[in-house]
Design a protein around this motif. Structure first.
Motif, PDB file in Angstrom:
ATOM      1  N   LEU A   4      48.367 -65.612 -20.255  1.00 45.61           N
ATOM      2  CA  LEU A   4      49.316 -65.923 -19.188  1.00 45.61           C
ATOM      3  C   LEU A   4      50.389 -66.921 -19.625  1.00 45.61           C
ATOM      4  O   LEU A   4      50.102 -67.864 -20.375  1.00 45.61           O
ATOM      5  N   PRO A   5      51.627 -66.757 -19.137  1.00 51.42           N
ATOM      6  CA  PRO A   5      52.675 -67.751 -19.380  1.00 51.42           C
ATOM      7  C   PRO A   5      52.356 -69.074 -18.689  1.00 51.42           C
ATOM      8  O   PRO A   5      51.515 -69.142 -17.783  1.00 51.42           O
ATOM      9  N   ASP A   6      53.030 -70.115 -19.091  1.00 49.84           N
ATOM     10  CA  ASP A   6      52.734 -71.456 -18.583  1.00 49.84           C
ATOM     11  C   ASP A   6      53.001 -71.599 -17.088  1.00 49.84           C
ATOM     12  O   ASP A   6      52.380 -72.431 -16.418  1.00 49.84           O
ATOM     13  N   ASN A   7      53.948 -70.813 -16.550  1.00 49.01           N
ATOM     14  CA  ASN A   7      54.283 -70.985 -15.134  1.00 49.01           C
ATOM     15  C   ASN A   7      53.398 -70.148 -14.203  1.00 49.01           C
ATOM     16  O   ASN A   7      53.630 -70.103 -13.009  1.00 49.01           O
ATOM     17  N   TYR A   8      52.370 -69.500 -14.738  1.00 50.55           N
ATOM     18  CA  TYR A   8      51.417 -68.764 -13.914  1.00 50.55           C
ATOM     19  C   TYR A   8      50.299 -69.703 -13.465  1.00 50.55           C
ATOM     20  O   TYR A   8      49.945 -70.648 -14.174  1.00 50.55           O
ATOM     21  N   PRO A   9      49.692 -69.416 -12.316  1.00 50.21           N
ATOM     22  CA  PRO A   9      48.455 -70.119 -11.954  1.00 50.21           C
ATOM     23  C   PRO A   9      47.358 -69.772 -12.966  1.00 50.21           C
ATOM     24  O   PRO A   9      47.489 -68.835 -13.753  1.00 50.21           O
ATOM     25  N   ASP A  10      46.254 -70.515 -12.923  1.00 52.22           N
ATOM     26  CA  ASP A  10      45.155 -70.244 -13.835  1.00 52.22           C
ATOM     27  C   ASP A  10      44.538 -68.872 -13.555  1.00 52.22           C
ATOM     28  O   ASP A  10      44.594 -68.348 -12.437  1.00 52.22           O
ATOM     29  N   ALA A  11      43.911 -68.327 -14.583  1.00 51.91           N
ATOM     30  CA  ALA A  11      43.345 -66.983 -14.489  1.00 51.91           C
ATOM     31  C   ALA A  11      42.316 -66.828 -13.366  1.00 51.91           C
ATOM     32  O   ALA A  11      42.348 -65.822 -12.649  1.00 51.91           O
ATOM     33  N   PRO A  12      41.369 -67.775 -13.167  1.00 53.50           N
ATOM     34  CA  PRO A  12      40.410 -67.602 -12.071  1.00 53.50           C
ATOM     35  C   PRO A  12      41.084 -67.498 -10.702  1.00 53.50           C
ATOM     36  O   PRO A  12      40.623 -66.749  -9.835  1.00 53.50           O
ATOM     37  N   GLU A  13      42.195 -68.235 -10.505  1.00 54.09           N
ATOM     38  CA  GLU A  13      42.906 -68.152  -9.225  1.00 54.09           C
ATOM     39  C   GLU A  13      43.541 -66.778  -9.049  1.00 54.09           C
ATOM     40  O   GLU A  13      43.479 -66.175  -7.971  1.00 54.09           O
TER      41      GLU A  13
ATOM     42  N   SER B 241      38.729 -63.006 -15.375  1.00 56.26           N
ATOM     43  CA  SER B 241      39.025 -64.180 -16.184  1.00 56.26           C
ATOM     44  C   SER B 241      37.878 -64.408 -17.152  1.00 56.26           C
ATOM     45  O   SER B 241      36.785 -63.861 -16.990  1.00 56.26           O
ATOM     46  N   ILE B 242      38.134 -65.210 -18.183  1.00 59.49           N
ATOM     47  CA  ILE B 242      37.064 -65.534 -19.129  1.00 59.49           C
ATOM     48  C   ILE B 242      36.010 -66.371 -18.401  1.00 59.49           C
ATOM     49  O   ILE B 242      36.308 -67.398 -17.805  1.00 59.49           O
ATOM     50  N   GLY B 243      34.784 -65.916 -18.465  1.00 59.00           N
ATOM     51  CA  GLY B 243      33.704 -66.593 -17.755  1.00 59.00           C
ATOM     52  C   GLY B 243      33.234 -65.834 -16.539  1.00 59.00           C
ATOM     53  O   GLY B 243      32.212 -66.178 -15.949  1.00 59.00           O
ATOM     54  N   SER B 244      33.960 -64.789 -16.126  1.00 55.45           N
ATOM     55  CA  SER B 244      33.497 -63.937 -15.032  1.00 55.45           C
ATOM     56  C   SER B 244      33.058 -62.602 -15.609  1.00 55.45           C
ATOM     57  O   SER B 244      33.387 -62.253 -16.743  1.00 55.45           O
TER      58      SER B 244
ATOM     59  N   ALA C 184      32.365 -68.315 -21.705  1.00 58.00           N
ATOM     60  CA  ALA C 184      33.032 -69.319 -22.544  1.00 58.00           C
ATOM     61  C   ALA C 184      32.282 -70.632 -22.433  1.00 58.00           C
ATOM     62  O   ALA C 184      31.910 -71.062 -21.339  1.00 58.00           O
ATOM     63  N   TYR C 185      32.035 -71.266 -23.565  1.00 59.44           N
ATOM     64  CA  TYR C 185      31.378 -72.576 -23.592  1.00 59.44           C
ATOM     65  C   TYR C 185      32.413 -73.664 -23.306  1.00 59.44           C
ATOM     66  O   TYR C 185      33.479 -73.702 -23.927  1.00 59.44           O
ATOM     67  N   GLY C 186      32.081 -74.560 -22.398  1.00 52.78           N
ATOM     68  CA  GLY C 186      32.925 -75.729 -22.170  1.00 52.78           C
ATOM     69  C   GLY C 186      34.367 -75.380 -21.893  1.00 52.78           C
ATOM     70  O   GLY C 186      34.696 -74.406 -21.220  1.00 52.78           O
TER      71      GLY C 186
ATOM     72  N   LEU D 174      43.391 -63.230 -18.865  1.00 52.10           N
ATOM     73  CA  LEU D 174      42.807 -62.219 -17.997  1.00 52.10           C
ATOM     74  C   LEU D 174      42.395 -61.006 -18.839  1.00 52.10           C
ATOM     75  O   LEU D 174      43.117 -60.619 -19.751  1.00 52.10           O
ATOM     76  N   ILE D 175      41.254 -60.417 -18.507  1.00 55.82           N
ATOM     77  CA  ILE D 175      40.749 -59.245 -19.204  1.00 55.82           C
ATOM     78  C   ILE D 175      40.949 -58.022 -18.315  1.00 55.82           C
ATOM     79  O   ILE D 175      40.570 -58.024 -17.143  1.00 55.82           O
TER      80      ILE D 175
END
Length: 550
Positions: free
Chosen positions: A461-470, A484-487, A492-494, A503-504
Motif C-alpha cells: 500500500l502507498p503511504d497515504n492509504y489506511p493500514d491493511a487491517p482497516e 492483511s498479513i496476520g489474517s 507475522a511475528y511482532g 494486502l493479499i
C-alpha cells in the motif's frame, strides 16, 4: 390398489421353545407341537401405485413391525408362498425381502423349522444403552483429579468465515475447474478392476504407482532426481509438515521460519514445543544472512513463491542457504505449494534439486492443482531418513485411502494431469492479468509482488492509504474478502515490516467477471475514506515485476 393381509394366530410358540421340543421329542410330538403358520395376524398394506417398489414397501413394513414389537423376538412368520398368495404378489418378491431381513439380522431361518424374528435385533447390537451416572457430583471445593494433557497448540487459522460476494482467498481453487468427467471415468475404471485392495491396508508410504509417477513428474518439472522410495504420500501438505516435525522436532528444538509465514506451519511447530526463530524476508525472499550460525534443527521455507509475499529466492541465495544448512547441520523443509503455476520464464530448480548433501525435504501437494478436498500431498525425504519416515507414517495412520491414490496415479500416468495443468495455467494466467489490470484501473499504478507464479499476489500500500487491517475490515463489510498479513492463513511475528502495509489477493477461485466486479466494489468502498486512497501519486510508468516496486 391397496392390498391388506391379516391372518389370525393361535398357540404361537417362540423359537427357543420350539427348538427345545424339536431336539428332545419324537417326530410325532414335533409335528403336533410345531407352531402353525395359519391364523397369524400380520397387518401388511401394499400400494401398487406408489413410487416405491413392492419389495421396498414390504421390507419397510415388516422391519417396522419387528422394531415396534408387534412381531416379537422368536415369532414364526408366514412362509413365503403363503404371504405371497395372500398379498397377491410374486413369491420371489417375498423371498428377496426375507433374504434381506435375514442378512440384516432381523430374521433367522432354521432348516425344516421355518423363519423366525431374531431373538437379538441389530439395533440392540449397534446402539449403546444410556446409563445415568451412579457417582455423586463432587463436593464444592473438592479437587477433581484429571490426567495432564501434554499437547499444546491451536487450530491453524482459516480464511474469512463470513460469507462474502467476492472472496480473494489466496489458497482456494474454483470447483468448476476440477476435471469431473475424466476423473469419474478413471475412478470407474479402477473401481471395476479392483480385487482385494479395499480389504487390505496400503503401504503406509503410499501406493507404489503414485510414488513412481510423482518421482517422474518432479524430475521434469522441478529438476529433482529422486527414487520412489524417498516419497511418502500424505493427507495434504499439513500432514507432510506433521510427519517432518515428528521425525526431527522435540521439546526445545530450534526451528526457523520466514517472517511472515504460513500460519499452519508456525502453529504446528509450536505444538511440538519447539523454540521458533523468525527470519526476515526482503525483496529477494528469505534473508539468508539473518539465519543463526548454529543450533537450528529445522528451517521451513517457501523459496519458489514465498508465502504470503510471493518473492522468489534467487539462485545465489539458494546456494548460500544450502551451504548454511550443511555447515549448521540443519534440515530444510522446502514447501513448494504452488510451483506448478508459473507465468513468466522458466522455473528455478528446486532447492532439493540443488542439494548434494541430503539437507532438504521437499513438500508438495495436489491441493492447488486439483483441489484441497482431495487431501493428497507428498513428502520427499533424503535417503538417510527413508526408514524413519516410513515407520513414522505407519504409526500416524497406516496409509491414505487407496482409491484416491490409484486414481491420481492413473490420472498422471495417462498424461491427463499434464493436460489439466496446461489448461489451468492458461486460465489462471488470464485471471492473474485481469486482477493486475483491475487494480491499476481503479487504484492507479500499484506496487505488487509475487507476479511470476502462484495463485495470489501481494499489494503493497502507498503511504497515504489506511493500514491493511482497516482496509480489510471495510472491504469485508461491503462483501469483499481481502487479507492483511496476520489474517487468514498468514502469520507475522511482532512488528514485521510488511504486516500493516500489505494486502493479499488470490485470484484462482474467481472468474474474470467476478474479479473485475470485486475490485470495483472494493474501490467504491475505499473511495469514501478521509485519506481518499483511490488515486495515489505514484509514477504512472512503473513496471510490475516479481518484487514490489518502491
Amino acid at each position: 390398489m391397496r392390498v391388506v393381509f391379516q391372518h389370525q394366530v393361535t398357540g404361537l410358540r417362540s423359537l427357543s421353545e420350539y427348538a427345545k421340543i424339536r431336539y428332545t421329542s419324537s417326530p410325532e410330538i414335533q409335528r403336533a407341537c410345531a407352531p402353525s403358520r395359519k391364523n397369524m395376524a400380520i397387518p401388511i398394506e401394499l400400494d401398487h401405485s406408489s413410487h416405491q417398489s413392492l419389495q421396498g414397501q414390504l421390507f419397510e413394513q415388516l422391519r417396522h413391525l419387528i422394531l415396534d414389537g408387534k412381531l416379537k423376538p422368536g415369532t414364526l412368520i408366514p412362509a413365503s408362498r403363503v404371504l405371497a398368495e395372500q398379498l397377491g404378489i410374486s413369491r420371489n418378491t417375498v423371498l428377496l425381502v426375507y433374504d434381506r431381513l435375514i442378512a440384516e439380522g432381523y430374521l433367522q431361518a432354521r432348516k425344516a423349522i421355518g423363519t423366525f424374528v431374531n431373538l437379538e435385533l441389530p439395533e440392540t447390537c449397534l446402539a449403546a444403552a444410556r446409563r445415568t451416572a451412579t457417582t455423586s457430583a463432587p463436593v464444592r471445593g473438592e479437587t477433581v483429579k484429571r490426567p495432564a494433557i501434554p499437547f499444546i497448540g491451536q487450530t491453524p487459522a482459516k480464511n474469512h468465515a463470513q460469507r462474502v460476494d467476492f472472496d480473494f482467498c489466496p489458497d482456494r481453487i474454483g470447483f468448476d475447474l476440477f476435471p469431473h468427467k475424466i476423473w469419474r471415468r478413471f475412478i470407474n475404471r479402477i473401481f471395476t478392476s479392483a480385487s482385494t485392495q479395499f480389504a487390505e491396508c496400503c503401504d503406509p508410504a503410499g501406493l507404489s504407482q503414485l510414488r513412481e509417477v510423482i518421482a517422474d513428474h518432479l524430475g521434469v518439472a522441478r529438476g529433482i532426481s529422486v527414487s520412489s522410495d524417498q516419497i511418502i504420500i500424505t493427507g495434504g501438505s499439513q500432514e507432510g509438515l506433521n510427519l517432518a516435525a515428528r521425525l526431527l522436532v522435540k521439546e526445545g528444538s530450534l526451528v526457523a521460519t520466514e517472517n511472515p509465514c504460513y500460519h499452519g506451519a508456525k502453529a504446528l511447530f509450536e505444538s511440538y514445543y519447539a523454540k521458533l526463530i523468525q527470519v526476515p524476508v526482503d525483496e529477494a525472499g528469505l534473508d539468508v544472512e539473518q539465519l543463526p550460525k548454529d543450533g537450528v534443527t529445522l528451517l521451513y521455507v517457501t523459496p519458489s513463491h514465498q508465502f504470503p509475499l510471493g518473492f522468489t529466492l534467487p539462485i545465489e541465495r539458494r546456494l548460500k542457504l544450502l551451504d548454511w544448512a550443511r555447515r549448521c547441520g540443519a534440515l530444510i523443509i522446502e514447501d513448494d505449494y504452488d510451483s506448478d503455476f508459473r507465468y513468466r520464464g522458466s522455473p528455478l530448480t528446486a532447492l532439493m534439486g540443488l542439494d548434494d548433501h541430503g539437507c532438504v525435504m521437499y513438500l508438495g501437494t495436489f491441493s492447488k492443482s486439483m483441489g484441497a478436498g482431495l487431501r493428497l500431498g507428498y513428502l520427499v525425504v533424503p535417503k538417510t531418513l527413508i526408514p524413519a519416515a516410513r515407520s513414522a507414517k505407519a504409526l500416524l495412520n497406516s496409509g491414505n485411502a487407496w482409491l484416491d491414490q490409484a486414481t491420481m496415479a492413473e490420472f498422471i500416468r495417462s498424461g491427463a494431469y499434464g493436460n489439466h495443468l496446461r489448461r489451468m495455467r492458461n486460465i489462471y494466467s488470464k485471471r492473474h492479468d485481469c486482477l493486475i489490470e483491475s487494480l491499476r484501473d481503479h487504484f492507479g499504478p500499484v506496487r505488487l509482488s509475487g507476479l511470476e507464479s502462484g495463485l495470489h499476489l501481494a499489494w503493497h500500500l502507498p503511504d497515504n492509504y489506511p493500514d491493511a487491517p482497516e482496509l480489510e475490515a471495510i472491504a469485508l463489510r461491503h462483501g469483499v474478502g481481502i487479507y492483511s498479513i496476520g489474517s487468514g492463513t498468514t502469520y507475522a511475528y511482532g512488528k514485521c515490516s510488511y504486516s500493516a502495509r500489505t494486502l493479499i489477493l488470490g485470484f484462482s477461485s474467481l472468474n474474470e467477471y467476478q474479479i473485475r466486479a470485486g475490485i470495483r466494489r472494493m474501490a467504491d468502498a475505499f473511495a469514501g475514506l478521509p485519506a481518499d486512497p483511490v488515486r495515489s501519486e505514484v509514477d504512472a510508468n512503473v513496471t510490475l515485476t516479481s518484487n514490489p516496486v518502491f
